[in-house]
Enzyme design. Structure first.
Site, mmCIF file in Angstrom:
data_model
loop_
_atom_site.group_PDB
_atom_site.id
_atom_site.type_symbol
_atom_site.label_atom_id
_atom_site.label_comp_id
_atom_site.label_asym_id
_atom_site.label_seq_id
_atom_site.Cartn_x
_atom_site.Cartn_y
_atom_site.Cartn_z
ATOM 1 N N SER A 250 0.866 -1.174 0.000
ATOM 2 C CA SER A 250 0.000 0.000 0.000
ATOM 3 C C SER A 250 0.909 1.231 0.000
ATOM 4 O O SER A 250 2.128 1.099 0.094
ATOM 5 C CB SER A 250 -0.855 0.003 1.260
ATOM 6 N N LYS A 251 0.300 2.385 -0.056
ATOM 7 C CA LYS A 251 1.078 3.632 -0.055
ATOM 8 C C LYS A 251 2.015 3.690 1.145
ATOM 9 O O LYS A 251 3.153 4.107 1.038
ATOM 10 C CB LYS A 251 0.146 4.837 -0.001
ATOM 11 N N ARG A 252 1.504 3.234 2.271
ATOM 12 C CA ARG A 252 2.273 3.258 3.512
ATOM 13 C C ARG A 252 3.566 2.455 3.361
ATOM 14 O O ARG A 252 4.585 2.744 3.960
ATOM 15 C CB ARG A 252 1.384 2.666 4.611
ATOM 16 N N GLY A 254 5.216 2.039 0.570
ATOM 17 C CA GLY A 254 6.095 2.524 -0.497
ATOM 18 C C GLY A 254 5.538 2.249 -1.884
ATOM 19 O O GLY A 254 6.273 2.258 -2.861
#
Ligand code: GLU
Length: 481
Positions: A250-252, A254
């Site tokens: 996920s964005k978290r 990377g």
């Protein structure tokens, strides 16, 4: 294949990257593109780019630009101009109609409501949601005249479909599990399944290397390929990239666009090398040039399990590539990061100074943002702002040392790292102190920080007049304070 039949495999390897331009070029996509490029180059073949922009509602020009830009930055240049899938709708429809004429497809007049009712029934009886083939063997009569219809593939129901995947191995599905999918919607637009197959065929693609989220689509796509009697490409489905904790990326974790990594100060070769080794390995080789990667890359070297994205590893690789980079190139890459930090453009003289600072700035940096930060002292305006740690170093007793250092430096013959070192050492000896005791307040005065490149490099880089003036500013503070 007999020698007299020319199929795409006879024309040499052709691979493609086929992103849907609905967002940025994320790292999973960049890795797919890289694997396709390396494989094609390794075989002396072609690497092509197809922008899958048939979904006009979700495709944007900004996303197309971001994909092209990211590929450029990573030097993943296709061998031909990109093909835009949306330009080929007529050809997709032509193939659907050819399948219809050959009896491999049929018109389905089921309405949306009817199909929804079918799904509701299947849900209620806990059956898989599948089209039931209600128009498969039904002749259409006058009642259907002028009514909207879709074209569906008359999929083989018996037996199984097998893929000998270069990464996943042998994967099979019972054909009874595949329903008659739509090829052409009632508005005449092709489905993704049809468009991919037709384009891959027309582009002479021999090897389809893509994320394993597409594996289940492959069985369906093969249905179309076989109905058309086309040569089958070789498939390689590459496992997804997961986060460091094993969860979906996920964005978290990377899962950012390639442009975000550029903005975070990663060098393209570091990201490339990291992505290459994420899911593909060659013994314990850590870093490879593009040419080495081309020479060594093989689809068989791609692992079957998902790889984990590890930012720390990427950072340490980036540090390696920063140290290995050519100074002039690195300074040019760093320049915009410095300009962003100081809020103005560097003059050519300042840019040259930045270039000379490379050997001093390189050893510790893990990215260009950090490196720009440690270059700020070069362009700081007097009197320099002091950070807290630097202010601490300029407390009691510092004024005497700075005064002595100022005198010794002002008297130094020449202005090199060696001559300033001799001057500062003489001060330490006179005062009976270790060199560091003199160097620390000096560093604070010259850079406004408690950490910086080596102090003699700092002195040499900022030059005699500026260095003496920065020290004098702090002596002035001492007198005023
Ligand atoms: N356009 C698809 C995607 O972005 C890829 C299709 C393919 O590689 O076959 O996921």
């Amino acid at each position: 294949m007999s020698a007299s039949v020319a199929g795409p495999n006879d024309l040499g390897v052709v691979t493609r990257f086929a992103p849907s331009p609905t967002g940025f070029l994320h790292i999973g996509g960049a890795r797919t593109a890289l694997f396709n490029l390396l494989f094609a180059r390794a075989r002396g073949g072609k690497f092509l780019l197809r922008i899958e922009d048939t979904d006009k509602a979700r495709s944007t020009q900004a996303a197309i630009d971001a994909i092209l830009d990211g590929m450029n930055w990573l030097d993943l240049r296709p061998d031909e101009e990109p093909l835009f899938q949306s330009t080929r709708v007529a050809r997709h429809a032509e193939v659907a109609n050819a399948l219809l004429d050959a009896g491999h497809a049929y018109r389905c007049y089921a309405t949306a409501e009817e199909l929804e009712a079918l799904r509701a029934e299947q849900r209620a009886s806990k059956q898989p949601l599948r089209y039931d083939g209600r128009w498969r063997d039904r002749a259409c009569g006058e009642a259907e005249d002028g009514k909207p219809f879709t074209i569906r593939l008359k999929a083989t129901r018996e037996g199984e479909t097998v893929i000998e995947d270069r990464v996943q191995g042998r994967v099979a599905v019972q054909n009874s599990e595949l329903d008659d999918m739509i090829l052409l919607r009632s508005d005449g637009t092709p489905t993704y399944m049809l468009a991919v197959v037709v384009d891959d065929h027309d582009m002479d693609v021999t090897h389809v290397v893509r994320g394993d989220d597409h594996l289940s689509n492959t069985f369906r796509q093969l249905g179309i390929i076989r109905a058309m009697g086309w040569p089958e490409p070789i498939y390689a489905h590459v496992p997804m990239i997961h986060g460091a904790d094993g969860g979906k990326l996920s964005k978290r974790h990377g899962a950012l666009g390639v442009d975000a990594y550029r903005d975070m100060g990663f060098l393209p070769e570091a990201l490339e090398n990291y992505l290459l080794r994420l899911g593909w390995g060659h013994g314990d080789v850590e870093t490879l040039t593009r040419d080495e990667a081309v020479a060594l890359f093989s689809l068989e070297g791609v692992g079957r399990s998902p790889s984990r994205f590890d930012l720390k590893k990427l950072e340490s690789l980036n540090g390696h590539y920063i140290r290995a980079a050519d100074d002039a190139r690195l300074a040019a890459l760093l320049r915009p990061f410095v300009e962003r930090r100081i809020g103005r453009a560097l003059s050519e003289g300042e840019a040259a100074l930045l270039g000379r600072a490379m050997p001093s700035l390189k050893p510790r940096a893990k990215d260009l943002v950090e490196m720009a930060d440690s270059a700020l002292f070069l362009f700081a305006e007097r009197p320099l702002p002091l950070d807290e740690a630097a202010a601490g170093l300029l407390g009691d007793g510092a004024a005497g040392l700075l005064g002595a250092a100022h005198r010794a430096l002002a008297a130094a013959g020449g202005w090199t790292a060696a001559s300033t070192e001799a001057a500062v050492r003489s001060v330490a000896e006179e005062q009976g102190l270790k060199l560091g005791k003199v160097a620390q307040p000096l560093r604070a005065a010259l850079t406004g920080r408690a950490t910086s490149p080596g102090i003699f490099d700092v002195l040499e880089l900022i030059g005699r007049d500026e260095a003496l003036a920065r020290i004098a500013d702090r002596l002035e503070d001492g007198r005023n304070g």
